[in-house]
Design a protein around this motif. Structure first.
Motif, PDB file in Angstrom:
ATOM      1  N   GLU A 216      -3.094  -6.003  -0.959  1.00  0.00           N
ATOM      2  CA  GLU A 216      -3.339  -6.220  -2.396  1.00  0.00           C
ATOM      3  C   GLU A 216      -2.148  -5.728  -3.206  1.00  0.00           C
ATOM      4  O   GLU A 216      -1.675  -6.408  -4.121  1.00  0.00           O
ATOM      5  CB  GLU A 216      -4.605  -5.482  -2.832  1.00  0.00           C
ATOM      6  CG  GLU A 216      -5.908  -6.087  -2.356  1.00  0.00           C
ATOM      7  CD  GLU A 216      -6.419  -7.198  -3.260  1.00  0.00           C
ATOM      8  OE1 GLU A 216      -5.672  -7.603  -4.185  1.00  0.00           O
ATOM      9  OE2 GLU A 216      -7.547  -7.653  -3.046  1.00  0.00           O
ATOM     10  N   LYS A 217      -1.675  -4.531  -2.879  1.00  0.00           N
ATOM     11  CA  LYS A 217      -0.518  -3.976  -3.582  1.00  0.00           C
ATOM     12  C   LYS A 217       0.717  -4.831  -3.349  1.00  0.00           C
ATOM     13  O   LYS A 217       1.494  -5.086  -4.281  1.00  0.00           O
ATOM     14  CB  LYS A 217      -0.260  -2.539  -3.115  1.00  0.00           C
ATOM     15  CG  LYS A 217      -1.331  -1.545  -3.514  1.00  0.00           C
ATOM     16  CD  LYS A 217      -1.009  -0.164  -2.969  1.00  0.00           C
ATOM     17  CE  LYS A 217      -2.082   0.855  -3.335  1.00  0.00           C
ATOM     18  NZ  LYS A 217      -1.794   2.193  -2.764  1.00  0.00           N
TER      19      LYS A 217
ATOM     20  N   GLU B  26       2.250   3.096   6.076  1.00  0.00           N
ATOM     21  CA  GLU B  26       2.176   2.812   4.641  1.00  0.00           C
ATOM     22  C   GLU B  26       3.564   2.537   4.076  1.00  0.00           C
ATOM     23  O   GLU B  26       3.733   1.634   3.236  1.00  0.00           O
ATOM     24  CB  GLU B  26       1.537   3.985   3.914  1.00  0.00           C
ATOM     25  CG  GLU B  26       0.044   4.121   4.166  1.00  0.00           C
ATOM     26  CD  GLU B  26      -0.569   5.265   3.401  1.00  0.00           C
ATOM     27  OE1 GLU B  26      -1.630   5.068   2.761  1.00  0.00           O
ATOM     28  OE2 GLU B  26       0.013   6.375   3.420  1.00  0.00           O
TER      29      GLU B  26
ATOM     30  N   ASN C  91      -8.072  -0.252   6.697  1.00  0.00           N
ATOM     31  CA  ASN C  91      -8.054  -0.687   5.295  1.00  0.00           C
ATOM     32  C   ASN C  91      -6.691  -1.256   4.889  1.00  0.00           C
ATOM     33  O   ASN C  91      -6.142  -0.929   3.831  1.00  0.00           O
ATOM     34  CB  ASN C  91      -8.437   0.468   4.364  1.00  0.00           C
ATOM     35  CG  ASN C  91      -8.834  -0.015   2.974  1.00  0.00           C
ATOM     36  OD1 ASN C  91      -9.115  -1.203   2.767  1.00  0.00           O
ATOM     37  ND2 ASN C  91      -8.845   0.886   2.019  1.00  0.00           N
TER      38      ASN C  91
ATOM     39  N   GLU D 276      -9.549  -4.008   9.121  1.00  0.00           N
ATOM     40  CA  GLU D 276     -10.640  -3.338   8.397  1.00  0.00           C
ATOM     41  C   GLU D 276     -10.694  -1.847   8.737  1.00  0.00           C
ATOM     42  O   GLU D 276     -10.938  -1.012   7.852  1.00  0.00           O
ATOM     43  CB  GLU D 276     -11.972  -4.009   8.722  1.00  0.00           C
ATOM     44  CG  GLU D 276     -12.135  -5.386   8.083  1.00  0.00           C
ATOM     45  CD  GLU D 276     -13.490  -6.004   8.352  1.00  0.00           C
ATOM     46  OE1 GLU D 276     -14.221  -5.480   9.232  1.00  0.00           O
ATOM     47  OE2 GLU D 276     -13.814  -7.019   7.711  1.00  0.00           O
TER      48      GLU D 276
ATOM     49  N   GLU E 124       4.758  -0.787   2.147  1.00  0.00           N
ATOM     50  CA  GLU E 124       5.222  -0.688   0.761  1.00  0.00           C
ATOM     51  C   GLU E 124       6.622  -1.254   0.573  1.00  0.00           C
ATOM     52  O   GLU E 124       6.952  -1.762  -0.502  1.00  0.00           O
ATOM     53  CB  GLU E 124       5.206   0.777   0.315  1.00  0.00           C
ATOM     54  CG  GLU E 124       3.797   1.328   0.107  1.00  0.00           C
ATOM     55  CD  GLU E 124       3.774   2.844  -0.007  1.00  0.00           C
ATOM     56  OE1 GLU E 124       4.869   3.466   0.031  1.00  0.00           O
ATOM     57  OE2 GLU E 124       2.662   3.405  -0.126  1.00  0.00           O
TER      58      GLU E 124
ATOM     59  N   LYS F 203      -6.117  -4.234   3.999  1.00  0.00           N
ATOM     60  CA  LYS F 203      -6.276  -5.130   2.848  1.00  0.00           C
ATOM     61  C   LYS F 203      -5.823  -4.449   1.554  1.00  0.00           C
ATOM     62  O   LYS F 203      -5.196  -5.089   0.700  1.00  0.00           O
ATOM     63  CB  LYS F 203      -7.735  -5.572   2.711  1.00  0.00           C
ATOM     64  CG  LYS F 203      -7.965  -6.512   1.531  1.00  0.00           C
ATOM     65  CD  LYS F 203      -9.442  -6.867   1.376  1.00  0.00           C
ATOM     66  CE  LYS F 203      -9.667  -7.692   0.116  1.00  0.00           C
ATOM     67  NZ  LYS F 203     -11.101  -8.010  -0.083  1.00  0.00           N
ATOM     68  N   LYS F 204      -6.134  -3.178   1.405  1.00  0.00           N
ATOM     69  CA  LYS F 204      -5.729  -2.442   0.199  1.00  0.00           C
ATOM     70  C   LYS F 204      -4.217  -2.485   0.012  1.00  0.00           C
ATOM     71  O   LYS F 204      -3.713  -2.682  -1.102  1.00  0.00           O
ATOM     72  CB  LYS F 204      -6.199  -0.991   0.305  1.00  0.00           C
ATOM     73  CG  LYS F 204      -5.773  -0.102  -0.851  1.00  0.00           C
ATOM     74  CD  LYS F 204      -6.228   1.335  -0.655  1.00  0.00           C
ATOM     75  CE  LYS F 204      -5.401   2.033   0.407  1.00  0.00           C
ATOM     76  NZ  LYS F 204      -5.736   3.479   0.526  1.00  0.00           N
ATOM     77  N   HIS F 205      -3.488  -2.348   1.102  1.00  0.00           N
ATOM     78  CA  HIS F 205      -2.025  -2.358   1.030  1.00  0.00           C
ATOM     79  C   HIS F 205      -1.495  -3.776   0.814  1.00  0.00           C
ATOM     80  O   HIS F 205      -0.456  -3.959   0.155  1.00  0.00           O
ATOM     81  CB  HIS F 205      -1.448  -1.746   2.301  1.00  0.00           C
ATOM     82  CG  HIS F 205      -1.839  -0.307   2.482  1.00  0.00           C
ATOM     83  ND1 HIS F 205      -1.224   0.716   1.797  1.00  0.00           N
ATOM     84  CD2 HIS F 205      -2.804   0.273   3.237  1.00  0.00           C
ATOM     85  CE1 HIS F 205      -1.775   1.869   2.135  1.00  0.00           C
ATOM     86  NE2 HIS F 205      -2.742   1.620   3.009  1.00  0.00           N
TER      87      HIS F 205
ATOM     88  N   ASN G 116       0.604  -7.980  -5.411  1.00  0.00           N
ATOM     89  CA  ASN G 116       0.851  -7.741  -6.828  1.00  0.00           C
ATOM     90  C   ASN G 116       2.311  -7.456  -7.143  1.00  0.00           C
ATOM     91  O   ASN G 116       2.728  -7.580  -8.298  1.00  0.00           O
ATOM     92  CB  ASN G 116      -0.031  -6.590  -7.321  1.00  0.00           C
ATOM     93  CG  ASN G 116      -1.505  -6.950  -7.320  1.00  0.00           C
ATOM     94  OD1 ASN G 116      -1.863  -8.129  -7.402  1.00  0.00           O
ATOM     95  ND2 ASN G 116      -2.373  -5.955  -7.191  1.00  0.00           N
TER      96      ASN G 116
END
Length: 232
Positions: free
Chosen positions: A115-116, A82, A109, A106, A86, A111-113, A119
């Protein structure tokens, strides 16, 4: 949002000529950092260590700090994984087996990271299978490579780039013919990226970049008949 889809091209493996220089230079510029943090994700390839060494050499010369996200890190130290995600200014998802890549992404997960990362203006890069993953869908040889089919198949991506793509376009006559038949059947639009080409999306703006002036990106679609139109 900055998304780069690379159709293919050698990064110098097996003593082949390095073919993506101009694309890699543009990726670094897109980060808008003096010394960007470059993160390589090679889950699609059995040769991820070798590929990372080559990309490390390329991107260190472009003034990047480079690191790799390994499967072992996901399994044993997810907090470190993570942290790497990040801190990245450029996340480069390599080529290989698209199905394998998607299954691992998948499972953890990722994809969640992403997305961040998207952004916060991180540059998200996909090469071949990685490009399919970042797109709505892509025309892939994964099932052929896995011995599960004799045909190319459409594989769904996560849709960060709002298009369907075919990497390594025109590299295989069989692939080109099967894509034509798929488009005729499904009435979809596909973007065929030849090796040494890339499509960049900056928010909604689309830019074509090439490391070879004779290579092209094509918009493939059905109007009255099947058509391939070169994009500039």
């Amino acid at each position: 949002m900055k998304t780069v889809l690379i159709g293919g091209g050698s990064i110098g493996k097996d003593n082949t000529k390095y073919e993506t220089k101009e694309i890699d230079e543009e990726i670094t510029k897109l980060s808008e950092k003096e010394k960007p943090n470059f993160l390589y994700i090679g889950f699609a390839s059995k040769h991820s260590e070798r590929n990372f060494k080559l990309l490390k050499n390329i991107y260190q010369k472009l003034n990047c700090k480079t690191t790799q996200l390994k499967r072992k890190t996901l399994e044993q130290n997810f907090e470190l994984a993570e942290k790497k995600l990040e801190e990245a200014d450029i996340i480069y998802i390599g080529g290989g087996d698209t199905i394998e890549l998607i299954e691992i992404m998948e499972k953890y997960n990722i994809k969640k990271h992403l997305e961040k990362a998207k952004n916060r203006n991180c540059v998200l890069v996909g090469m071949s299978a990685g490009a399919i993953y970042l797109s709505q869908a892509g025309f892939s040889d994964s099932k052929i490579l896995r011995g599960e089919s004799n045909h190319y198949t459409e594989i769904k991506g996560i849709g960060f780039a709002p298009i369907n793509i075919c990497p390594h376009f025109h590299e295989s006559q069989a692939k080109t013919i099967e894509l034509q038949e798929w488009i005729k059947k499904e009435k979809k639009t596909y973007y065929g990226l030849e090796n040494q080409t890339a499509i960049i999306y900056i928010n909604q703006e689309r830019i074509i970049i090439k490391s070879n002036p004779t290579a092209n990106v094509y918009q493939c679609e059905m109007t009255n008949n099947y058509q391939e139109r070169v994009l500039n």
